[in-house]
Design a protein around this motif. Structure first.
Motif, PDB file in Angstrom:
ATOM      1  N   LEU A 418      10.937  -6.004  97.577  1.00 33.07           N
ATOM      2  CA  LEU A 418      10.269  -4.973  96.682  1.00 33.07           C
ATOM      3  C   LEU A 418      11.621  -4.043  96.044  1.00 33.07           C
ATOM      4  N   THR A 419      11.541  -4.008  94.575  1.00 34.92           N
ATOM      5  CA  THR A 419      12.584  -3.227  93.885  1.00 34.92           C
ATOM      6  C   THR A 419      11.851  -2.285  93.258  1.00 34.92           C
ATOM      7  N   MET A 420      12.203  -0.866  93.597  1.00 39.08           N
ATOM      8  CA  MET A 420      11.739   0.184  92.888  1.00 39.08           C
ATOM      9  C   MET A 420      12.836   0.921  92.031  1.00 39.08           C
ATOM     10  N   VAL A 421      12.540   1.127  90.978  1.00 40.84           N
ATOM     11  CA  VAL A 421      13.579   1.675  89.649  1.00 40.84           C
ATOM     12  C   VAL A 421      12.929   2.919  89.329  1.00 40.84           C
ATOM     13  N   PHE A 422      13.943   4.080  89.521  1.00 40.42           N
ATOM     14  CA  PHE A 422      13.822   5.245  89.223  1.00 40.42           C
ATOM     15  C   PHE A 422      14.403   5.895  88.047  1.00 40.42           C
ATOM     16  N   GLU A 423      13.985   6.827  87.401  1.00 37.92           N
ATOM     17  CA  GLU A 423      14.930   7.415  86.346  1.00 37.92           C
ATOM     18  C   GLU A 423      16.097   8.213  86.694  1.00 37.92           C
ATOM     19  N   ALA A 424      16.280   8.729  87.889  1.00 39.72           N
ATOM     20  CA  ALA A 424      17.432   9.377  88.291  1.00 39.72           C
ATOM     21  C   ALA A 424      18.149   8.669  89.468  1.00 39.72           C
ATOM     22  N   PRO A 425      19.301   8.974  89.763  1.00 40.65           N
ATOM     23  CA  PRO A 425      20.185   8.400  90.814  1.00 40.65           C
ATOM     24  C   PRO A 425      19.629   8.966  92.124  1.00 40.65           C
ATOM     25  N   LEU A 426      19.618   8.195  93.180  1.00 41.24           N
ATOM     26  CA  LEU A 426      18.910   8.521  94.291  1.00 41.24           C
ATOM     27  C   LEU A 426      20.251   8.864  95.443  1.00 41.24           C
ATOM     28  N   HIS A 427      21.111   9.111  95.125  1.00 42.37           N
ATOM     29  CA  HIS A 427      22.309   9.611  96.012  1.00 42.37           C
ATOM     30  C   HIS A 427      21.786  10.568  97.190  1.00 42.37           C
ATOM     31  N   GLY A 428      22.340  10.286  98.098  1.00 44.38           N
ATOM     32  CA  GLY A 428      22.037  11.178  99.455  1.00 44.38           C
ATOM     33  C   GLY A 428      20.838  11.379 100.073  1.00 44.38           C
ATOM     34  N   LYS A 429      19.736  10.167  99.332  1.00 48.46           N
ATOM     35  CA  LYS A 429      18.257  10.521  99.809  1.00 48.46           C
ATOM     36  C   LYS A 429      18.217   9.652 101.028  1.00 48.46           C
ATOM     37  N   ARG A 430      17.208  10.097 102.018  1.00 48.79           N
ATOM     38  CA  ARG A 430      17.062   9.320 103.152  1.00 48.79           C
ATOM     39  C   ARG A 430      15.557   8.376 102.843  1.00 48.79           C
ATOM     40  N   VAL A 431      15.586   7.447 103.430  1.00 49.77           N
ATOM     41  CA  VAL A 431      14.177   6.738 103.300  1.00 49.77           C
ATOM     42  C   VAL A 431      13.525   6.582 104.305  1.00 49.77           C
ATOM     43  N   LEU A 432      12.270   7.187 104.522  1.00 49.57           N
ATOM     44  CA  LEU A 432      11.520   7.085 105.606  1.00 49.57           C
ATOM     45  C   LEU A 432      10.291   6.328 105.552  1.00 49.57           C
ATOM     46  N   ALA A 433       9.571   5.670 106.439  1.00 49.95           N
ATOM     47  CA  ALA A 433       8.444   4.766 106.187  1.00 49.95           C
ATOM     48  C   ALA A 433       7.704   4.781 107.450  1.00 49.95           C
ATOM     49  N   GLN A 434       6.362   4.564 107.067  1.00 43.47           N
ATOM     50  CA  GLN A 434       5.497   4.500 108.266  1.00 43.47           C
ATOM     51  C   GLN A 434       4.424   3.694 108.065  1.00 43.47           C
ATOM     52  N   ASP A 435       3.790   2.826 109.097  1.00 46.98           N
ATOM     53  CA  ASP A 435       2.779   2.232 109.055  1.00 46.98           C
ATOM     54  C   ASP A 435       1.433   3.118 108.997  1.00 46.98           C
ATOM     55  N   LEU A 436       0.687   2.801 107.842  1.00 48.85           N
ATOM     56  CA  LEU A 436      -0.453   3.574 107.385  1.00 48.85           C
ATOM     57  C   LEU A 436      -1.327   3.737 108.655  1.00 48.85           C
ATOM     58  N   ALA A 437      -1.569   2.702 109.586  1.00 49.88           N
ATOM     59  CA  ALA A 437      -2.306   2.684 110.651  1.00 49.88           C
ATOM     60  C   ALA A 437      -1.885   3.247 111.609  1.00 49.88           C
ATOM     61  N   GLY A 438      -0.560   4.039 111.629  1.00 45.67           N
ATOM     62  CA  GLY A 438       0.032   4.532 112.766  1.00 45.67           C
ATOM     63  C   GLY A 438       0.279   6.134 112.598  1.00 45.67           C
ATOM     64  N   ASP A 439       1.048   6.734 113.551  1.00 42.84           N
ATOM     65  CA  ASP A 439       1.259   8.028 113.353  1.00 42.84           C
ATOM     66  C   ASP A 439       2.636   8.674 113.669  1.00 42.84           C
ATOM     67  N   GLU A 440       3.616   7.559 113.200  1.00 45.08           N
ATOM     68  CA  GLU A 440       5.139   7.859 113.334  1.00 45.08           C
ATOM     69  C   GLU A 440       5.800   7.558 112.288  1.00 45.08           C
ATOM     70  N   ALA A 441       6.453   7.962 111.790  1.00 43.42           N
ATOM     71  CA  ALA A 441       7.429   7.429 110.455  1.00 43.42           C
ATOM     72  C   ALA A 441       8.837   7.228 111.283  1.00 43.42           C
ATOM     73  N   VAL A 442       9.495   6.204 110.526  1.00 47.11           N
ATOM     74  CA  VAL A 442      10.680   5.774 110.935  1.00 47.11           C
ATOM     75  C   VAL A 442      11.694   5.713 109.831  1.00 47.11           C
ATOM     76  N   ASP A 443      12.968   6.033 110.286  1.00 49.73           N
ATOM     77  CA  ASP A 443      14.058   6.260 108.965  1.00 49.73           C
ATOM     78  C   ASP A 443      14.482   4.829 108.867  1.00 49.73           C
ATOM     79  N   ILE A 444      14.497   4.132 107.730  1.00 43.39           N
ATOM     80  CA  ILE A 444      14.951   2.737 107.267  1.00 43.39           C
ATOM     81  C   ILE A 444      15.990   2.891 106.250  1.00 43.39           C
ATOM     82  N   THR A 445      16.687   3.978 106.138  1.00 47.74           N
ATOM     83  CA  THR A 445      17.715   4.077 105.198  1.00 47.74           C
ATOM     84  C   THR A 445      18.859   3.053 105.389  1.00 47.74           C
ATOM     85  N   GLY A 446      19.096   2.947 106.724  1.00 45.45           N
ATOM     86  CA  GLY A 446      20.161   1.633 106.990  1.00 45.45           C
ATOM     87  C   GLY A 446      19.706   0.450 106.843  1.00 45.45           C
TER      88      GLY A 446
END
Length: 485
Positions: A418-446
């Motif tokens: 999945l490729t998401m295309v934004f209008e502005a650069p994403l420099h310095g942003k961390r990417v967090l993700a969470q299973d919607l069935a769960g209660d804990e987010a994880v950092d997937i930036t790497g």
């Protein structure tokens, strides 16, 4: 993930499980007994206090994670004396005594005590005039907030009386449909819905319009085509306040801003032989996909359903056609048995944004996306069905034009990427993700790639996170939320 339950008028309906209760423990079962009026009578007989509220009953064992978000919809069989009397059947629910209001209030209280948002009520052909007004007052006194009017109230008198009395009551209306669309021997299309069509008249006069019954195996294309035409017909009419209900297609509801009338339940293997179930059958195995309901409902805590009259809609000109040859016990519509049934629907749909781009070798999945009024975005890719092979997922690479939407971003289904295309650069942003069935987010930036305005998410990362809190043995497709911080 917000803790507060969502306000959307979503519900779990008892009708499918009612239709599965007869035949447990028998040595053999003729599936024809489950069809037509005979099958409906068996289903009504299954609506009992023990089945609903007993220690092993539906209210106490189903959907513990999201009961507070859902109404428990009591379908046909809960009342005595007809289909719109609102008289709780004392023979079936003996614990609830007193007059009609006291019995209904007691039943609702018992449902809420098990953790559900409230009881909601099915009815058919409710009376008009003083009799209808009496039912609305009775319902209000019992604390019932939602009626599923399964045929009836053609002039919307119930709505008018509700408004006059200013009652906190929502109505769901329908236009009765066959379980499949159009000429199913050919393309199986629903058909254009002009503003003056009866379906549009119903939509603009109710609170919730349900897209109606479908087969288990071809549910997705049937529902998607109905949804596409209702969205197109309503575009440019912001005065429409109603919501669209897409029944048990919960990932469609989540990604397309619709409400859901959940029907699936976890009971399996309780009938002899092939474990016949007219409502949930075939290779999709929806009754082993309960986590999808949890994920879809919890996403709507973030991005609530909204009226089809709000914003724009984009519908693909390309039509994907699914097909199936129905065996005995796979549909309650006897004319479908043994026949090859075809159902077509747009390959892609989008609300409030441009269509997602889909690349696939060979066949493509259905893909759809929405930008919600609060800036959240959801995208989904879902399976295909053809004779001999139901619910298979073509490998796909999807590009989503997110533009300036701040998110969060919901992702439902299986993707190669999945490729998401934004209008502005994403420099310095961390990417967090969470299973919607769960209660804990994880950092997937790497684990992802950020290149200027583009965020690339590999499918294996989406699947790993989107199934991180999966229930053992559950077959659900991934569903996760992503945030940039």
């Amino acid at each position: 993930m917000p803790v507060k339950p969502c306000d959307a008028p979503n519900y779990w309906c008892t009708w499918a499980v009612q239709n599965y209760m007869y035949g447990h423990g028998l040595r053999s079962l003729d599936a024809t007994l489950l069809e037509g009026d005979a099958g409906a009578q068996l289903a009504r007989a299954a609506m009992t206090e023990k089945n609903v509220l007993g220690d092993a009953g539906w209210a106490k064992t189903f959907y513990p994670k999201v009961r507070g978000d859902l109404y428990l919809m009591l379908d046909d069989g809960w009342e005595s004396g007809g289909m719109a009397t609102f008289e709780v059947a004392t023979a079936k629910f003996p614990s609830f005594t007193g007059d009609a209001t006291e019995r209904l209030r007691g039943l609702n209280h018992a449902v809420k005590t098990t953790g559900w948002r409230s009881a909601a009520l099915w009815c058919r052909n409710p009376p008009d005039g003083d009799s209808g007004r009496r039912l609305e007052k009775l319902s209000d006194a019992a604390g019932i907030p939602y009626w599923k009017i399964d045929i009836g109230d053609p002039n919307f008198e119930m709505v008018q009386m509700r408004d006059e009395m200013r009652l906190p009551l929502r109505f769901e209306h329908v236009h009765g449909e066959s379980a499949v669309n159009g000429d199913w021997h050919k393309d199986g299309r629903f058909g254009v819905q002009p503003w003056g069509s009866r379906r549009m008249v119903i939509l603009r006069n109710t609170d919730v319009y349900r897209t109606y019954d479908v087969t288990s195996i071809l549910s997705l294309p049937t529902t998607l085509d109905r949804l596409a035409e209702m969205l197109k017909g309503t575009q440019g009419h912001p005065e429409v306040k109603a919501l669209l209900n897409v029944e048990d297609e919960v990932y469609v509801a989540a990604a397309m801003g619709c409400t859901m009338g959940v029907m699936r339940h976890p009971l399996t293997g309780l009938r002899p032989g092939d474990d016949a179930d007219l409502f949930f059958n075939g290779p999709r195995q929806a009754k082993r996909r309960m986590d999808e309901v949890v994920r879809a409902v919890r996403w709507q805590r973030i991005a609530a359903p909204f009226s089809p009259g709000i914003g724009t809609v984009a519908i693909d000109d390309e039509i994907l056609t699914d097909s199936w040859r129905f065996a005995k016990g796979q549909s309650w519509e006897s004319d479908l048995i043994g026949a090859e049934v075809r159902q077509g629907a747009p390959a892609r749909m989008a609300r409030g944004m441009a269509l997602p781009e889909v690349k696939a070798k060979g066949e493509r999945p259905f893909a759809f996306a929405t930008r919600f009024p609060n800036g959240a975005v959801a995208v989904a890719a879902q399976e295909r069905t053809r004779v001999g092979e139901a619910w298979y997922m073509p490998e796909c690479e999807v590009t989503l034009p997110v533009a300036d939407a701040p998110g969060p971003y919901g992702v439902f289904g299986n993707f190669k990427s999945l490729t998401m295309v934004f209008e502005a650069p994403l420099h310095g942003k961390r990417v967090l993700a969470q299973d919607l069935a769960g209660d804990e987010a994880v950092d997937i930036t790497g684990d992802v790639q950020v290149r200027g305005k583009v965020l690339h998410l590999p499918g294996e990362v989406l699947r790993r996170v989107g199934l991180r809190s999966a229930t053992a043995g559950d077959l659900s497709s991934p569903g996760l939320v992503i945030a940039l911080v």
